[in-house]
Scaffold this motif. Sequence first.
Motif, PDB file in Angstrom:
ATOM      1  N   ALA A   1       0.856  -1.192   0.000  1.00  0.00           N
ATOM      2  CA  ALA A   1       0.000   0.000   0.000  1.00  0.00           C
ATOM      3  C   ALA A   1       0.890   1.238   0.000  1.00  0.00           C
ATOM      4  O   ALA A   1       1.757   1.388   0.855  1.00  0.00           O
ATOM      5  CB  ALA A   1      -0.897  -0.015   1.235  1.00  0.00           C
ATOM      6  N   VAL A   2       0.683   2.111  -0.976  1.00  0.00           N
ATOM      7  CA  VAL A   2       1.487   3.332  -1.064  1.00  0.00           C
ATOM      8  C   VAL A   2       0.591   4.527  -0.755  1.00  0.00           C
ATOM      9  O   VAL A   2      -0.434   4.711  -1.406  1.00  0.00           O
ATOM     10  CB  VAL A   2       2.106   3.489  -2.469  1.00  0.00           C
ATOM     11  N   VAL A   3       0.963   5.311   0.260  1.00  0.00           N
ATOM     12  CA  VAL A   3       0.226   6.523   0.589  1.00  0.00           C
ATOM     13  C   VAL A   3       1.061   7.699   0.098  1.00  0.00           C
ATOM     14  O   VAL A   3       2.224   7.838   0.476  1.00  0.00           O
ATOM     15  CB  VAL A   3       0.001   6.632   2.113  1.00  0.00           C
ATOM     16  N   GLU A   4       0.468   8.519  -0.758  1.00  0.00           N
ATOM     17  CA  GLU A   4       1.232   9.638  -1.325  1.00  0.00           C
ATOM     18  C   GLU A   4       0.974  10.900  -0.522  1.00  0.00           C
ATOM     19  O   GLU A   4      -0.159  11.227  -0.212  1.00  0.00           O
ATOM     20  CB  GLU A   4       0.838   9.845  -2.786  1.00  0.00           C
ATOM     21  N   HIS A   5       2.044  11.604  -0.207  1.00  0.00           N
ATOM     22  CA  HIS A   5       1.920  12.843   0.555  1.00  0.00           C
ATOM     23  C   HIS A   5       2.303  14.034  -0.309  1.00  0.00           C
ATOM     24  O   HIS A   5       3.187  13.922  -1.152  1.00  0.00           O
ATOM     25  CB  HIS A   5       2.824  12.792   1.783  1.00  0.00           C
ATOM     26  N   VAL A   6       1.632  15.148  -0.061  1.00  0.00           N
ATOM     27  CA  VAL A   6       2.013  16.340  -0.817  1.00  0.00           C
ATOM     28  C   VAL A   6       3.208  17.026  -0.153  1.00  0.00           C
ATOM     29  O   VAL A   6       3.878  17.849  -0.759  1.00  0.00           O
ATOM     30  CB  VAL A   6       0.858  17.353  -0.956  1.00  0.00           C
ATOM     31  N   ALA A   7       3.497  16.659   1.094  1.00  0.00           N
ATOM     32  CA  ALA A   7       4.584  17.315   1.816  1.00  0.00           C
ATOM     33  C   ALA A   7       5.879  16.510   1.700  1.00  0.00           C
ATOM     34  O   ALA A   7       5.936  15.504   1.018  1.00  0.00           O
ATOM     35  CB  ALA A   7       4.196  17.489   3.283  1.00  0.00           C
ATOM     36  N   ASP A   8       6.916  16.982   2.397  1.00  0.00           N
ATOM     37  CA  ASP A   8       8.231  16.386   2.223  1.00  0.00           C
ATOM     38  C   ASP A   8       8.417  15.140   3.087  1.00  0.00           C
ATOM     39  O   ASP A   8       7.502  14.674   3.778  1.00  0.00           O
ATOM     40  CB  ASP A   8       9.337  17.416   2.483  1.00  0.00           C
ATOM     41  N   TYR A   9       9.642  14.641   3.063  1.00  0.00           N
ATOM     42  CA  TYR A   9      10.006  13.398   3.726  1.00  0.00           C
ATOM     43  C   TYR A   9       9.685  13.390   5.222  1.00  0.00           C
ATOM     44  O   TYR A   9       9.142  12.418   5.754  1.00  0.00           O
ATOM     45  CB  TYR A   9      11.507  13.167   3.473  1.00  0.00           C
ATOM     46  N   GLY A  10       9.984  14.486   5.901  1.00  0.00           N
ATOM     47  CA  GLY A  10       9.737  14.558   7.345  1.00  0.00           C
ATOM     48  C   GLY A  10       8.273  14.293   7.671  1.00  0.00           C
ATOM     49  O   GLY A  10       7.941  13.604   8.631  1.00  0.00           O
ATOM     50  N   HIS A  11       7.375  14.808   6.833  1.00  0.00           N
ATOM     51  CA  HIS A  11       5.943  14.593   7.054  1.00  0.00           C
ATOM     52  C   HIS A  11       5.536  13.151   6.784  1.00  0.00           C
ATOM     53  O   HIS A  11       4.707  12.588   7.492  1.00  0.00           O
ATOM     54  CB  HIS A  11       5.122  15.553   6.194  1.00  0.00           C
ATOM     55  N   ALA A  12       6.123  12.570   5.753  1.00  0.00           N
ATOM     56  CA  ALA A  12       5.811  11.171   5.436  1.00  0.00           C
ATOM     57  C   ALA A  12       6.186  10.280   6.624  1.00  0.00           C
ATOM     58  O   ALA A  12       5.472   9.338   6.963  1.00  0.00           O
ATOM     59  CB  ALA A  12       6.558  10.733   4.165  1.00  0.00           C
ATOM     60  N   VAL A  13       7.298  10.615   7.276  1.00  0.00           N
ATOM     61  CA  VAL A  13       7.739   9.833   8.436  1.00  0.00           C
ATOM     62  C   VAL A  13       6.756  10.013   9.600  1.00  0.00           C
ATOM     63  O   VAL A  13       6.363   9.042  10.257  1.00  0.00           O
ATOM     64  CB  VAL A  13       9.175  10.226   8.859  1.00  0.00           C
ATOM     65  N   ILE A  14       6.332  11.242   9.840  1.00  0.00           N
ATOM     66  CA  ILE A  14       5.397  11.505  10.950  1.00  0.00           C
ATOM     67  C   ILE A  14       4.095  10.740  10.744  1.00  0.00           C
ATOM     68  O   ILE A  14       3.575  10.090  11.658  1.00  0.00           O
ATOM     69  CB  ILE A  14       5.131  13.025  11.074  1.00  0.00           C
ATOM     70  N   GLU A  15       3.571  10.770   9.525  1.00  0.00           N
ATOM     71  CA  GLU A  15       2.321  10.052   9.227  1.00  0.00           C
ATOM     72  C   GLU A  15       2.482   8.558   9.475  1.00  0.00           C
ATOM     73  O   GLU A  15       1.607   7.905  10.051  1.00  0.00           O
ATOM     74  CB  GLU A  15       1.922  10.266   7.761  1.00  0.00           C
ATOM     75  N   GLY A  16       3.603   8.017   9.025  1.00  0.00           N
ATOM     76  CA  GLY A  16       3.859   6.588   9.190  1.00  0.00           C
ATOM     77  C   GLY A  16       3.934   6.227  10.666  1.00  0.00           C
ATOM     78  O   GLY A  16       3.364   5.224  11.111  1.00  0.00           O
ATOM     79  N   ARG A  17       4.615   7.052  11.428  1.00  0.00           N
ATOM     80  CA  ARG A  17       4.794   6.788  12.858  1.00  0.00           C
ATOM     81  C   ARG A  17       3.438   6.787  13.560  1.00  0.00           C
ATOM     82  O   ARG A  17       3.154   5.931  14.395  1.00  0.00           O
ATOM     83  CB  ARG A  17       5.710   7.863  13.442  1.00  0.00           C
ATOM     84  N   GLU A  18       2.574   7.731  13.180  1.00  0.00           N
ATOM     85  CA  GLU A  18       1.246   7.807  13.804  1.00  0.00           C
ATOM     86  C   GLU A  18       0.406   6.586  13.475  1.00  0.00           C
ATOM     87  O   GLU A  18      -0.260   6.021  14.336  1.00  0.00           O
ATOM     88  CB  GLU A  18       0.521   9.088  13.368  1.00  0.00           C
ATOM     89  N   GLN A  19       0.466   6.163  12.227  1.00  0.00           N
ATOM     90  CA  GLN A  19      -0.323   4.991  11.828  1.00  0.00           C
ATOM     91  C   GLN A  19       0.090   3.772  12.658  1.00  0.00           C
ATOM     92  O   GLN A  19      -0.755   3.029  13.155  1.00  0.00           O
ATOM     93  CB  GLN A  19      -0.111   4.690  10.332  1.00  0.00           C
ATOM     94  N   ALA A  20       1.399   3.607  12.833  1.00  0.00           N
ATOM     95  CA  ALA A  20       1.904   2.422  13.529  1.00  0.00           C
ATOM     96  C   ALA A  20       1.589   2.452  15.017  1.00  0.00           C
ATOM     97  O   ALA A  20       1.338   1.417  15.635  1.00  0.00           O
ATOM     98  CB  ALA A  20       3.411   2.297  13.305  1.00  0.00           C
TER      99      ALA A  20
END
Length: 445
Positions: free
Chosen positions: A210-229
């Motif tokens: 599953a690929v979730v695309e973010h409009v923001a940069d890498y730091g945001h992608a990491v934050i989203e991933g951390r929250e999901q987990a």
Amino acid sequence: MDFKNIDCLKGAKFFISEADIIAGKESFWINKDKIPFEKARDLIEFNREQEIDAAERLERFSLYIAKAFPETEIDGGIIESPLIDASLIQSEIERALGYQSVGRLMLKLDSELPISGSIKARGGIYEVLKYAEHLAMENDLLTHEDNYEKFASKELQAFFSDYSIVVGSTGNLGMSIGIMGASLGFKVTVHMSADARQWKKDLLRTKGVAVVEHVADYGHAVIEGREQAAQDPKCYFVDDEDSADLFLGYAVAARRLKKQLDAQGVQVDSEHPLFVYLPCGVGGGPGGVTFGLKLFFGDAVHCIFVEPTHAPAVLLGIATGLDEHVSAQDFGLDGLTAADGLAVSRPSGLVCRTMRPLIDGVVTVDDLRLYQYLAMAWDTQKVKLEPSAAAGFYGYCRATQKSEYLEDHNLSNKMNNSTHIVWATGGRMVPDKDWLCYYENGRSL
Ligand SMILES: *Cc1c(COP(=O)(O)O)cnc(C)c1O
């Protein structure tokens, strides 16, 4: 100087060419906090036993890897890349760009690494394997003595399908975690930053990731991933900004490089210095490799990171003493670069702390040069690189040209005996159409 975020910089230890870095100019920062490795070893959070443990784990998994990824069969399921002579590229750099050839230039072709075609096939894959081993043992499905081909069994795959792995990535880490995780049976979600290439997202989706695309940069992608987990106990988050396992997976590269150097008769000692140039994003890849190299070569190896002028995350973290509490934006930089593997504004604190007494320096490079080196590598030696992977060449150019660094370390008279390894961190999996565009860009410069 116009700092956007003055508060965060209070108490920061300032350093030589901060003005250049703020202006986004190319520079060579020399780490004055480096100390002899004998002493540094006692200060850092990692030790030799951990590196040995990681190497042995990869050995145990080699039976599974050879079975699941037939391309690794010839190397017995060990994921490794060639070390090649790069004298043709070296001559071309001298001829076309005017940097006099110094010592012997070699290329470490992580661009050719099996399974995911980048340096992330070291750390990323290692962390997934370690998690799988841990789960299987905790649930009495495996012992150390078992044949690890067992990981290809229906029983273990069904067991892992109850668990998920999540990661935030600019692309290549997601590829490594996604491909290995899906192969073991895990549900994998990759949070991709805006700069991640379309083909990487497409490829992962074909593997059931599953690929979730973010409009923001890498730091945001990491934050989203951390929250999901965090919401699910059966969900494991690979934290690129703070992972000891990733770091150790990368570190294993050094013992294997040593074997390759020995096999090619390359001597490394205080009279025969080895320079290694490592493209750097959040810092885990180059940091782990540096730790491993210092374990095996001590002070005879000189490790220089290379970062984009617009995103010198690790340089800022180490040099200011602020580690992960500083970002490119605090210095008025935009964090944007064509080198997608290096498009990181905020460094890993773990890496900054570990590297402060170890790393020799950081070179920053303009994007345009990356295309130029990429084209040269193809024209001279048919080596296919992605832009990030070409950054190391500029490290070689800067560090070898009558630099203050060589004088400070009494190296000037040893350079005839020196070896320089540009760590070519990725490229094989870039689709030809995309790659041709990079190449033509480089040729036009
Ligand atoms: C990720 C990456 C790097 C840098 O590794 P970090 O761990 O982010 O510092 C360098 N080159 C390529 C091609 C990469 O994908």
